[in-house]
Design a protein around this motif. Structure first.
Motif, mmCIF file in Angstrom:
data_model
loop_
_atom_site.group_PDB
_atom_site.id
_atom_site.type_symbol
_atom_site.label_atom_id
_atom_site.label_comp_id
_atom_site.label_asym_id
_atom_site.label_seq_id
_atom_site.Cartn_x
_atom_site.Cartn_y
_atom_site.Cartn_z
ATOM 1 N N SER A 137 13.959 10.033 -16.776
ATOM 2 C CA SER A 137 14.830 9.913 -15.927
ATOM 3 C C SER A 137 14.780 8.860 -14.876
ATOM 4 O O SER A 137 15.838 8.380 -14.097
ATOM 5 C CB SER A 137 15.759 11.514 -15.384
ATOM 6 N N TYR A 138 13.547 9.383 -14.297
ATOM 7 C CA TYR A 138 13.193 8.186 -13.147
ATOM 8 C C TYR A 138 13.528 6.537 -13.376
ATOM 9 O O TYR A 138 13.594 5.623 -13.363
ATOM 10 C CB TYR A 138 12.292 8.115 -12.386
ATOM 11 N N MET A 139 12.869 6.483 -14.776
ATOM 12 C CA MET A 139 12.978 5.242 -15.550
ATOM 13 C C MET A 139 14.348 3.862 -15.500
ATOM 14 O O MET A 139 13.873 2.875 -15.778
ATOM 15 C CB MET A 139 12.254 5.300 -16.305
ATOM 16 N N GLN A 140 14.892 5.533 -16.301
ATOM 17 C CA GLN A 140 15.919 4.978 -16.730
ATOM 18 C C GLN A 140 16.608 4.540 -15.587
ATOM 19 O O GLN A 140 18.210 3.562 -15.785
ATOM 20 C CB GLN A 140 17.052 5.943 -17.123
ATOM 21 N N PRO A 180 6.623 6.993 -5.879
ATOM 22 C CA PRO A 180 7.345 7.792 -5.787
ATOM 23 C C PRO A 180 7.740 8.767 -7.147
ATOM 24 O O PRO A 180 7.451 10.572 -6.167
ATOM 25 C CB PRO A 180 9.240 7.477 -5.455
ATOM 26 N N MET A 181 7.917 8.915 -8.130
ATOM 27 C CA MET A 181 8.121 10.403 -9.295
ATOM 28 C C MET A 181 6.619 10.752 -9.211
ATOM 29 O O MET A 181 6.879 12.032 -10.019
ATOM 30 C CB MET A 181 8.408 9.543 -9.856
ATOM 31 N N PHE A 182 5.235 9.469 -9.293
ATOM 32 C CA PHE A 182 4.036 10.175 -9.578
ATOM 33 C C PHE A 182 4.037 11.341 -8.587
ATOM 34 O O PHE A 182 3.135 12.921 -8.559
ATOM 35 C CB PHE A 182 3.188 8.967 -8.793
ATOM 36 N N ALA A 183 4.149 11.004 -7.710
ATOM 37 C CA ALA A 183 4.122 12.221 -6.201
ATOM 38 C C ALA A 183 4.870 13.017 -6.601
ATOM 39 O O ALA A 183 4.296 14.779 -6.164
ATOM 40 C CB ALA A 183 4.380 11.750 -4.418
ATOM 41 N N LYS A 189 10.575 10.591 -0.338
ATOM 42 C CA LYS A 189 11.062 9.294 -1.380
ATOM 43 C C LYS A 189 11.622 9.501 -2.664
ATOM 44 O O LYS A 189 12.265 8.722 -2.942
ATOM 45 C CB LYS A 189 10.142 8.465 -1.320
ATOM 46 N N GLY A 190 10.811 10.317 -3.566
ATOM 47 C CA GLY A 190 10.954 10.056 -4.633
ATOM 48 C C GLY A 190 12.341 11.233 -4.537
ATOM 49 O O GLY A 190 12.844 10.965 -5.853
ATOM 50 N N LEU A 191 12.543 12.326 -4.051
ATOM 51 C CA LEU A 191 13.999 12.902 -4.494
ATOM 52 C C LEU A 191 14.540 12.303 -3.701
ATOM 53 O O LEU A 191 15.804 12.456 -4.129
ATOM 54 C CB LEU A 191 13.633 14.260 -3.408
ATOM 55 N N ALA A 192 14.466 11.196 -3.150
ATOM 56 C CA ALA A 192 15.841 10.783 -2.553
ATOM 57 C C ALA A 192 16.409 10.112 -3.664
ATOM 58 O O ALA A 192 17.282 9.349 -4.156
ATOM 59 C CB ALA A 192 15.557 9.952 -1.224
ATOM 60 N N THR A 193 15.709 8.715 -3.876
ATOM 61 C CA THR A 193 16.165 8.166 -5.424
ATOM 62 C C THR A 193 16.220 8.827 -6.885
ATOM 63 O O THR A 193 17.140 8.182 -6.732
ATOM 64 C CB THR A 193 14.531 6.954 -5.281
ATOM 65 N N LEU A 217 -0.751 23.754 -0.088
ATOM 66 C CA LEU A 217 -0.762 23.074 1.303
ATOM 67 C C LEU A 217 -0.846 22.022 1.458
ATOM 68 O O LEU A 217 -0.077 21.059 2.070
ATOM 69 C CB LEU A 217 -0.526 24.297 1.788
ATOM 70 N N ILE A 218 -1.720 22.050 1.159
ATOM 71 C CA ILE A 218 -3.080 20.300 1.376
ATOM 72 C C ILE A 218 -1.835 19.440 0.419
ATOM 73 O O ILE A 218 -1.814 18.189 1.018
ATOM 74 C CB ILE A 218 -4.723 20.360 1.119
ATOM 75 N N ILE A 219 -1.966 19.597 -1.037
ATOM 76 C CA ILE A 219 -1.569 18.899 -1.721
ATOM 77 C C ILE A 219 0.128 17.913 -1.214
ATOM 78 O O ILE A 219 0.264 17.415 -0.866
ATOM 79 C CB ILE A 219 -1.222 19.223 -3.284
ATOM 80 N N TYR A 220 0.798 19.053 -0.749
ATOM 81 C CA TYR A 220 2.126 19.320 -0.377
ATOM 82 C C TYR A 220 1.965 18.172 0.858
ATOM 83 O O TYR A 220 2.872 17.319 1.459
ATOM 84 C CB TYR A 220 3.085 20.625 0.440
ATOM 85 N N VAL A 221 1.559 18.225 1.669
ATOM 86 C CA VAL A 221 1.033 17.783 3.046
ATOM 87 C C VAL A 221 1.168 15.948 2.892
ATOM 88 O O VAL A 221 1.602 15.482 3.186
ATOM 89 C CB VAL A 221 0.721 18.092 4.137
ATOM 90 N N ALA A 222 -0.090 16.244 2.020
ATOM 91 C CA ALA A 222 0.118 14.632 1.067
ATOM 92 C C ALA A 222 0.456 14.022 1.039
ATOM 93 O O ALA A 222 0.395 12.505 1.041
ATOM 94 C CB ALA A 222 -1.693 15.131 0.670
ATOM 95 N N PHE A 223 1.176 15.140 0.067
ATOM 96 C CA PHE A 223 2.269 13.205 -0.529
ATOM 97 C C PHE A 223 3.869 13.679 -0.275
ATOM 98 O O PHE A 223 4.698 13.246 -1.071
ATOM 99 C CB PHE A 223 2.131 13.533 -2.545
ATOM 100 N N ALA A 224 3.825 14.213 1.290
ATOM 101 C CA ALA A 224 5.165 14.653 1.476
ATOM 102 C C ALA A 224 5.972 13.304 1.554
ATOM 103 O O ALA A 224 7.353 13.499 1.559
ATOM 104 C CB ALA A 224 4.591 15.309 2.822
#
Lengths: 384, 308
Positions: free
Chosen positions: B191-194, B225-228, B302-306, B290-297
């Protein structure tokens, strides 16, 4: 090095025929413009040449080599897209170098040099380390052009590359593109819906409508000797005057007026009944005489000025035969003349200004006489 | 830079803006904050309280005096450090492989034209809707009887430092998670690539780039962004997963047991619930996510916004 030959090219999308049986030969080094209204199949044709679409039938040859089913990677073409298609995550330098990476006969320094020399050519060396997102539309356009030039392909394909620029910049780029193409001498196929672009830039232009090729030829040939009504009306701004009527006793008879044809026209018209009389606005003369004072001549009519559009150098004047008449004319008058709306004027349609088209098929029966050698590639078969 | 509001006006502006509706809005926001954060705060406080303090004091008050203890945390760490490592050994490769394969699959299904694409895509879509519970028995059968991969790799796993033969079971577990994650992640990537302009890929094709080069030079950077997003999603998913671990590892006492297997029994006994230990263990188990979320926040947002 860059001769393109399309024969019987047809592209269907499901039931829709986008391009129908198109034959076109493009010479080496030629600047050919494919022009037509949106949806006429010009972009599809270009994408077939690029290899982005596979034709449903027909053949595409580059220098006599069949490339119909060859992938775009192996066609040695470069394309400039309408949205420029710059890779947003790469700098301008990386964008331009991307296409060179697959060329085997370059060393890395040579690639770098090539990018810089093309950047110099296009006057963008100071943009090389920026990202596309930081550039203005005009600069992006130059980069897109540079990315195509850098690869030194045998064919340039351009899909409405100027349509996202403002009018001023477009005019400048039009000229620059022409110069570039002349200097590089690379065969160029350029798609546009803008007839001004087509007229001004092309060596030859091909007018398309509804997936069909209407006429191919030099711009002025097409303008003065259109093969059919579509080409006649598509080219020229304001549009050619279009008057429906019949031929009766050597005259053109419409609802509001009659217009005597001279012999050369009548020879061409032969036994056609329903015809369309076409007159370019610049051929319509508005006389200075007061309609009350003089009597009307043979091809003179009394008309009322409906609207005057002042353009500065000229006026576009819309004229009515009578308030409720179905016919009207558009004329171009000198910008220094005073013409009032509502005024009554005498309009003269010169005998050699008439284009006559068959009303049923749209095929040109007679084109106006012009002094230069009008040798147009008219189509043998009527195609409307 | 050129236009700056004088700082002296700010307070006055703020005061005049402070109408009743605005005050009510702030009150509501505050209430929301309390509502969402109170359980977390209570858990954190309880984690550092002795048993006596847990019983005698209000749950959300901080521990004081004798009530403060690190014993719970110590206990939780002693029992969870092994499972925590097991969970990471399982989750990290499983996530990486899922994201890698799914992005490739999505690219192939979205940006490359080939016959039968739609049929393959529908298989992926079906895969999204297969419930975990329905495959547990076949899954156990498959990895134990049909393809005993765990047993096959056991000697090699045992040869590694720290690991024992038991840990070999993590290999089929990783593969299971990858297989189960690919459909949904593929759909997300697709869906992102489209939304990416097709002209970029077309331009790269004309520039002579191969299908693989277009993938790693154009598509991967553009899908960052989608990777994150999928990395966070998939890591959390696998890390918190219980049923597959239970089915393939079996019991909490195994040296390969993951956090989700050990956590339910920690601090629970016939004599009652040890809230201090349970809270400590829960918080400890939550740290990796938690660490993962903070690292990729940032990329996540950005990914959610796009995508929206």
């Amino acid at each position: 090095m860059g001769e393109i030959n399309l024969s019987n090219l047809t592209k269907r999308f499901g039931d829709v025929v986008a391009v129908n049986d198109l034959d076109l030969e493009i010479e080496d080094g030629e600047f050919l413009v494919l022009v037509g209204p949106s949806g006429c199949g010009k972009s599809t044709t270009l994408r077939c040449v690029a290899g982005l679409e596979t034709p449903s039938s027909g053949q595409i040859r580059f220098d006599e080599t069949d490339v119909t089913y060859r992938v775009p990677q192996n066609r040695d073409v470069a394309m400039v897209f309408q949205d420029y298609a710059l890779y947003p995550h790469m700098t301008v330098r990386e964008n331009m170098k991307f296409g060179l990476e697959e060329e085997p006969d370059y060393t890395d320094e040579e690639r770098e040099e090539r990018v810089e020399s093309v950047a110099d050519l296009l006057d963008i060396p100071d943009l090389l380390d920026r990202k596309p997102g930081e550039l203005s539309g005009g600069q992006q356009q130059r980069v897109a052009l540079g990315r195509a030039i850098v690869r030194d392909p045998s064919v340039f394909l351009m899909d409405e590359p100027l349509s996202n620029l403002d009018a001023k910049l477009r005019a400048t780029m039009r000229m620059e593109l022409q110069h570039l193409q002349e200097d590089l001498g690379v065969t160029t196929v350029y798609v546009t819906h803008d007839q001004t672009e087509a007229m001004t830039m092309s060596d030859r232009m091909a007018v398309m409508n509804d997936g069909e090729l209407q006429q191919v030829g030099e711009p002025l040939d097409l303008y003065h000797a259109p093969a059919n009504l579509f080409v006649a009306e598509f080219l020229g701004e304001p549009n050619m005057n279009h008057l429906n009527g019949t031929v009766d006793d050597g005259r053109f008879v419409a609802d509001s007026f009659t217009y005597p044809f001279d012999d050369s026209v009548l020879d061409d018209v032969e036994d056609a009944d329903d015809v369309v009389l076409g007159v370019r606005p610049e051929s319509v003369e508005i006389l200075d005489d007061d309609p009350e004072a003089v009597s009307l001549g043979d091809r003179e009519f009394e008309m009322t000025v409906d609207v005057v559009e002042p353009m500065g150098n000229e006026h576009v004047v819309h004229l009515d035969f009578a308030a409720d008449a179905s016919e009207s004319l558009t004329a171009i008058a000198d910008g220094m003349r005073r013409i009032e709306e509502g005024e009554s004027v005498i309009v003269h349609l010169p005998h050699d200004a008439a284009h006559v088209f068959d009303a049923r098929t749209g095929v040109a029966l007679h084109n106006r006489r012009v002094s230069f050698d009008g040798s147009s590639d008219q189509l043998d078969e009527p195609r409307v | 830079m050129s236009v700056s509001t004088p700082t002296t006006d700010d307070l006055a502006d703020w005061y005049t803006d402070l109408t009743w509706t605005r005050a009510a809005l702030y009150a509501l926001v505050l209430l929301g904050v309390v509502f969402f954060l109170a359980p977390l705060e209570t858990g954190l406080m309880t984690a550092f309280k002795s048993n006596a303090a847990v019983i005698r004091t209000l749950p959300f008050l901080p521990p004081f005096g004798d009530g403060f203890t690190l014993d719970n945390a110590q206990f939780a760490w002693n029992h969870l450090s092994g499972p925590l490592l097991n969970s990471l050994v399982m989750s990290i490769p499983a996530t990486l492989f899922t994201v890698l394969f799914a992005s490739m699959a999505a690219y192939g299904l979205t940006m490359v034209d080939w016959r039968g694409q739609l049929a393959v895509l529908s298989l992926f879509l079906v895969g999204v809707f297969v419930p975990y519970q329905a495959v547990l028995v076949p899954l156990a059968r498959f990895w134990n009887n049909i393809l005993p991969l765990g047993k096959m790799v056991a000697p090699y796993v045992a040869a590694l430092p720290y690991f024992t033969e038991n840990h070999a079971v993590l290999v089929p577990l990783i593969i299971t998670h990858v297989a189960y994650g690919i459909p949904i992640i593929t759909v997300l990537f697709r869906s992102y690539m489209q939304t990416l302009p097709t002209s970029l890929v077309e331009s790269a094709m004309i520039d002579g780039a191969s299908v693989t080069k277009i993938y790693y030079r154009i598509i991967v950077p553009l899908c960052k962004p989608m990777f994150a997003v999928v990395f966070i999603y998939q890591f959390t998913q696998i890390y918190n997963e219980f049923l597959f671990s239970l089915t393939l590892i079996g019991n909490a006492s195994s040296s390969a047991a993951t956090v989700t297997l050990v956590l339910p029994s920690l601090g629970a006994s016939v004599s009652g619930m040890d809230f201090g230990v349970r809270m400590s263990a829960s918080l400890l188990a939550a740290i990796p996510t938690l660490i993962i979320y903070v690292a990729f926040a940032e990329q996540f947002a950005k990914g959610l916004a796009t995508e929206a």
